[in-house]
Design an enzyme around this catalytic site. Sequence first.
Site, PDB file in Angstrom:
ATOM      1  N   GLU A 108     -12.927  23.385  55.906  1.00 53.23           N
ATOM      2  CA  GLU A 108     -12.103  22.297  56.444  1.00 53.23           C
ATOM      3  C   GLU A 108     -12.094  22.328  57.975  1.00 53.23           C
ATOM      4  OE1 GLU A 108      -7.418  22.132  56.843  1.00 53.23           O
ATOM      5  OE2 GLU A 108      -8.027  21.896  54.753  1.00 53.23           O
ATOM      6  N   LYS A 151      -9.472  29.664  48.429  1.00 57.91           N
ATOM      7  CA  LYS A 151      -8.697  28.774  49.300  1.00 57.91           C
ATOM      8  C   LYS A 151      -8.943  29.099  50.777  1.00 57.91           C
ATOM      9  CE  LYS A 151      -5.543  25.593  50.183  1.00 57.91           C
ATOM     10  NZ  LYS A 151      -5.140  25.767  51.561  1.00 57.91           N
ATOM     11  N   HIS A 191     -12.218  27.578  51.561  1.00 55.15           N
ATOM     12  CA  HIS A 191     -11.972  26.129  51.594  1.00 55.15           C
ATOM     13  C   HIS A 191     -11.419  25.720  52.954  1.00 55.15           C
ATOM     14  CE1 HIS A 191      -8.802  23.037  51.425  1.00 55.15           C
ATOM     15  NE2 HIS A 191      -9.513  22.410  50.514  1.00 55.15           N
ATOM     16  N   ASN A 192     -10.449  26.465  53.460  1.00 54.89           N
ATOM     17  CA  ASN A 192      -9.838  26.125  54.746  1.00 54.89           C
ATOM     18  C   ASN A 192     -10.794  26.351  55.910  1.00 54.89           C
ATOM     19  OD1 ASN A 192      -7.617  25.660  53.136  1.00 54.89           O
ATOM     20  ND2 ASN A 192      -6.191  26.650  54.523  1.00 54.89           N
ATOM     21  N   SER A 241      -4.572  23.044  47.248  1.00 56.10           N
ATOM     22  CA  SER A 241      -5.122  22.142  48.248  1.00 56.10           C
ATOM     23  C   SER A 241      -4.737  20.704  47.933  1.00 56.10           C
ATOM     24  CB  SER A 241      -6.650  22.255  48.293  1.00 56.10           C
ATOM     25  OG  SER A 241      -7.182  21.372  49.268  1.00 56.10           O
TER      26      SER A 241
END
Length: 301
Positions: free
Chosen positions: A177, A170, A173-174, A120
């Site tokens: 986001e 991840k 995380h996205n 990231s």
Amino acid sequence: MRLGFIGLGKMGSNMVERMLEHGHKPVVFARTKATVNKLVKKGAEGSDSLKDMVSQLKEPRLVWLMVPHAAVDGVLKELVPLLKKGDMVIDGGNSPFTESVKRGARLNKRGIQFLDIGVSGGPGGARSGACLMIGGSPSMYKKLRPLFIDLSVKDGEALLGPSGAGHFAKMVHNGIEYGMMQAFAEGFDVLKTKRAFKYNLRTVAKLYEHGSVITSRLNAWLEDGFRVFGNDLKPVSGSAVGTGEGQWTVDTATKLGVPTPVISASVAARIASMKKPSFQGKVVMTMRNRFGGHDANPTKK
């Protein structure tokens, strides 16, 4: 460290440059020879094929993949027969975690260690220091940790679990986001629509960046976007495209029985913007452009 590196897009090229800056010795390969030559001029060693790349490495060999997730299996199909027991492979792209679990098991059966790493920070982070979310072999992680420390910001790398754990983190995380970007998109759409106040949106974003609760990298990128594209973001597409990780998060959460109304709504908003472009779509696309170097208007000819 001396390692092979496959995939020289915006992220991969910047990671190689950071490796060189810290004294590592990447042997690079990409299908486009011009990208290889560009990095050779900066100090990397080039290769004409995967076989050539592997031949330049000493056992136990380390190979880092930084290619689109759809290309990983194709690369591994060609790469793995060139490797031996004790060699190591890293997938640093945005692969589905389920595939990383399978790849880890498949490679381990051949005696090849595997790490999946979610990276990231965008191209800028790849160059100046990223956040590395790592899954896989603890022994391999321990051995390669000096490399990870060099590639990341301070305290920006960690082993999170077995194969798949890095890409799972991840993915989530996205998904987060997506939700954060959509909140900014909606908020600035409301500001813009209140025409009586005639807000300069860059000024608002710049103010938010100084001591407010929503001070963040996303807000800073948005402020920069208003600087570049103007208050109405006219050059920017109103259709907010994505690369799929938000949907992966929603699908996985559904299977786990975890409610994700914010992330689900943000994914739905992006899908809706493809049929009905909006200012909210422009805000999302502006942030994607500033942090990831994505085309602000990919549909414009």
